[in-house]
Write a protein that holds these residues in place. Structure first.
Motif, mmCIF file in Angstrom:
data_model
loop_
_atom_site.group_PDB
_atom_site.id
_atom_site.type_symbol
_atom_site.label_atom_id
_atom_site.label_comp_id
_atom_site.label_asym_id
_atom_site.label_seq_id
_atom_site.Cartn_x
_atom_site.Cartn_y
_atom_site.Cartn_z
ATOM 1 N N TRP A 1 0.817 -1.208 0.000
ATOM 2 C CA TRP A 1 0.000 0.000 0.000
ATOM 3 C C TRP A 1 0.852 1.260 0.000
ATOM 4 O O TRP A 1 0.536 2.240 -0.686
ATOM 5 C CB TRP A 1 -0.935 -0.014 1.215
ATOM 6 C CG TRP A 1 -1.832 1.185 1.301
ATOM 7 C CD1 TRP A 1 -1.810 2.159 2.243
ATOM 8 C CD2 TRP A 1 -2.908 1.528 0.405
ATOM 9 N NE1 TRP A 1 -2.783 3.090 2.000
ATOM 10 C CE2 TRP A 1 -3.475 2.725 0.877
ATOM 11 C CE3 TRP A 1 -3.421 0.944 -0.743
ATOM 12 C CZ2 TRP A 1 -4.542 3.353 0.242
ATOM 13 C CZ3 TRP A 1 -4.499 1.554 -1.382
ATOM 14 C CH2 TRP A 1 -5.041 2.753 -0.895
ATOM 15 N N LEU B 1 -10.571 4.220 0.723
ATOM 16 C CA LEU B 1 -9.190 4.021 1.181
ATOM 17 C C LEU B 1 -8.339 5.263 0.944
ATOM 18 O O LEU B 1 -7.561 5.677 1.809
ATOM 19 C CB LEU B 1 -8.561 2.827 0.446
ATOM 20 C CG LEU B 1 -8.898 1.442 0.966
ATOM 21 C CD1 LEU B 1 -8.558 0.388 -0.078
ATOM 22 C CD2 LEU B 1 -8.140 1.160 2.264
ATOM 23 N N TYR C 1 -7.178 -4.830 1.007
ATOM 24 C CA TYR C 1 -6.374 -3.653 1.338
ATOM 25 C C TYR C 1 -6.782 -3.074 2.694
ATOM 26 O O TYR C 1 -5.930 -2.608 3.457
ATOM 27 C CB TYR C 1 -6.526 -2.570 0.271
ATOM 28 C CG TYR C 1 -6.018 -2.917 -1.110
ATOM 29 C CD1 TYR C 1 -5.270 -4.062 -1.346
ATOM 30 C CD2 TYR C 1 -6.287 -2.076 -2.189
ATOM 31 C CE1 TYR C 1 -4.804 -4.369 -2.610
ATOM 32 C CE2 TYR C 1 -5.822 -2.358 -3.458
ATOM 33 C CZ TYR C 1 -5.088 -3.514 -3.672
ATOM 34 O OH TYR C 1 -4.632 -3.798 -4.932
ATOM 35 N N PHE C 2 -8.081 -3.072 2.973
ATOM 36 C CA PHE C 2 -8.553 -2.557 4.260
ATOM 37 C C PHE C 2 -7.973 -3.362 5.414
ATOM 38 O O PHE C 2 -7.459 -2.789 6.389
ATOM 39 C CB PHE C 2 -10.083 -2.611 4.322
ATOM 40 C CG PHE C 2 -10.782 -1.520 3.565
ATOM 41 C CD1 PHE C 2 -11.094 -0.323 4.183
ATOM 42 C CD2 PHE C 2 -11.113 -1.698 2.233
ATOM 43 C CE1 PHE C 2 -11.742 0.691 3.490
ATOM 44 C CE2 PHE C 2 -11.770 -0.696 1.529
ATOM 45 C CZ PHE C 2 -12.080 0.507 2.154
ATOM 46 N N THR D 1 -7.181 -0.530 8.064
ATOM 47 C CA THR D 1 -8.031 0.635 7.837
ATOM 48 C C THR D 1 -9.461 0.295 8.240
ATOM 49 O O THR D 1 -10.005 -0.705 7.768
ATOM 50 C CB THR D 1 -8.000 1.058 6.351
ATOM 51 O OG1 THR D 1 -6.649 1.352 5.978
ATOM 52 C CG2 THR D 1 -8.876 2.285 6.118
#
Length: 324
Positions: free
Chosen positions: A4, A38, A138-139, A144
């Motif tokens: 990321w 995001l 990705y979270f 996140t």
């Protein structure tokens, strides 16, 4: 390996465009929305954009639920050549993704690559069933926080692109579905899923049923004129549900050409390769092993639409004969 920090390093401005493939489906919109959320967490604003038409009731309800702008490229008056674009659920050079004036710097996708492009950063995993699964990961990988609306959107994208976890499913799809399930709103999902077929759609289903041709375990059918892309795909799935069929090819006649959707449940028949090979030099096509699409523009010297369609059918049958 996803990174990321590396992705963020390759965004040089405080605003980016997030572009989906043309005529976006739930996976494309949910992936774009997830990326938007995001990026907001990292101080970067974004605009979701696409080419085509969103006229399916379920998709309109989905976008209304997200309460975010999804802009048709025809209404993009402020994009400059220096603007950065993140592609989601599509890749530059594919027939289903228009080349906008901006600079495509990042690509997040789950389709096979048919044309190599030098992005600043790419996370392309053709083995994954839904692009939404990649974005969802990705979270969790970056810790996140994920809100109910984003989780609901990503679940919807995963469910639609994997046909309710029955097609091209990987461990990542299952893991993301499970983790998102307890955060998302199941009532909203049920309402969206109940809205997928409209009364007008029945005409396209009727056309396909009347026109179906079956060759051994292959079916070819047409939906009539100007059928929306998601509906062509749904009818192709419907045809594949026939016990006699292992590969379904469904097409619609457009004003500028022929749009196709291909589905396969036969491990010997790779839908993406079939579409790409059958339409090479004639049109364009590609996708996954289980599902693919294609488009053939009308030639300038076309004498007969009927002969043109017959030629398309013959090209597919020739490619299938090589496989069988």
């Amino acid at each position: 390996m996803f990174d990321w920090k590396e992705l963020l390093k390759n965004i040089h401005g405080k605003h980016v465009f997030i572009q989906t493939h043309n005529f976006p489906d739930p996976d494309a919109i949910s992936s774009a929305y997830g990326m938007k959320r995001l990026l907001e967490e990292n101080g970067i604003q974004s605009t979701i954009c696409y080419k085509g038409k969103i006229d399916r009731y379920a998709m309109l309800r989905f976008i209304e639920y997200l309460d975010t702008a999804v802009i048709n490229m025809e209404d993009l008056s402020d994009m400059q050549r220096t603007d950065e674009i993140i592609l989601v659920d599509g890749q530059k050079g594919n027939s289903n993704l228009v080349d906008l004036i901006g600079n495509e710097v990042i690509c997040i996708d789950h389709h096979p690559t048919f044309e190599q492009v030098d992005y600043r950063y790419a996370d392309i995993r053709p083995e994954v069933g839904a692009c939404a699964s990649i974005v969802a990961s990705y979270f969790f990988e970056t810790n996140t926080p994920i809100d109910e609306k984003t989780a609901t959107a990503l679940i919807y994208g995963i469910k639609v692109d994997t046909a309710n976890l029955s097609r091209s499913v990987t461990k990542l799809d299952l893991d993301m579905f499970y983790r998102l399930y307890w955060i998302g709103n199941q009532d909203v999902l049920n309402k969206l899923e109940r809205s997928e077929i409209q009364f007008e759609d029945l005409k396209a289903y009727a056309n396909a049923i009347r026109s179906i041709k079956i060759f051994d375990n292959i079916s070819i059918a047409h939906t009539g004129k100007n059928c929306p892309e998601p509906l062509i795909a749904s009818i192709s799935d419907f045809m594949l549900a026939l016990s006699e069929i292992d590969c379904s090819i469904v097409y619609s006649i457009r004003t500028d050409g022929i749009k196709l959707s291909i589905r396969s449940c036969d491990p010997k028949i790779d839908s993406g390769s079939l579409a790409n090979n059958a339409l090479k030099g004639f049109g364009s096509g590609g996708g996954h092993a289980a599902m693919a699409g294609g488009f053939i523009p009308y030639p300038k010297d076309m004498d007969s639409l009927e002969l043109f369609i017959r030629q398309i059918e013959e090209r597919f049958m020739e490619e299938l004969a090589k496989i069988n």
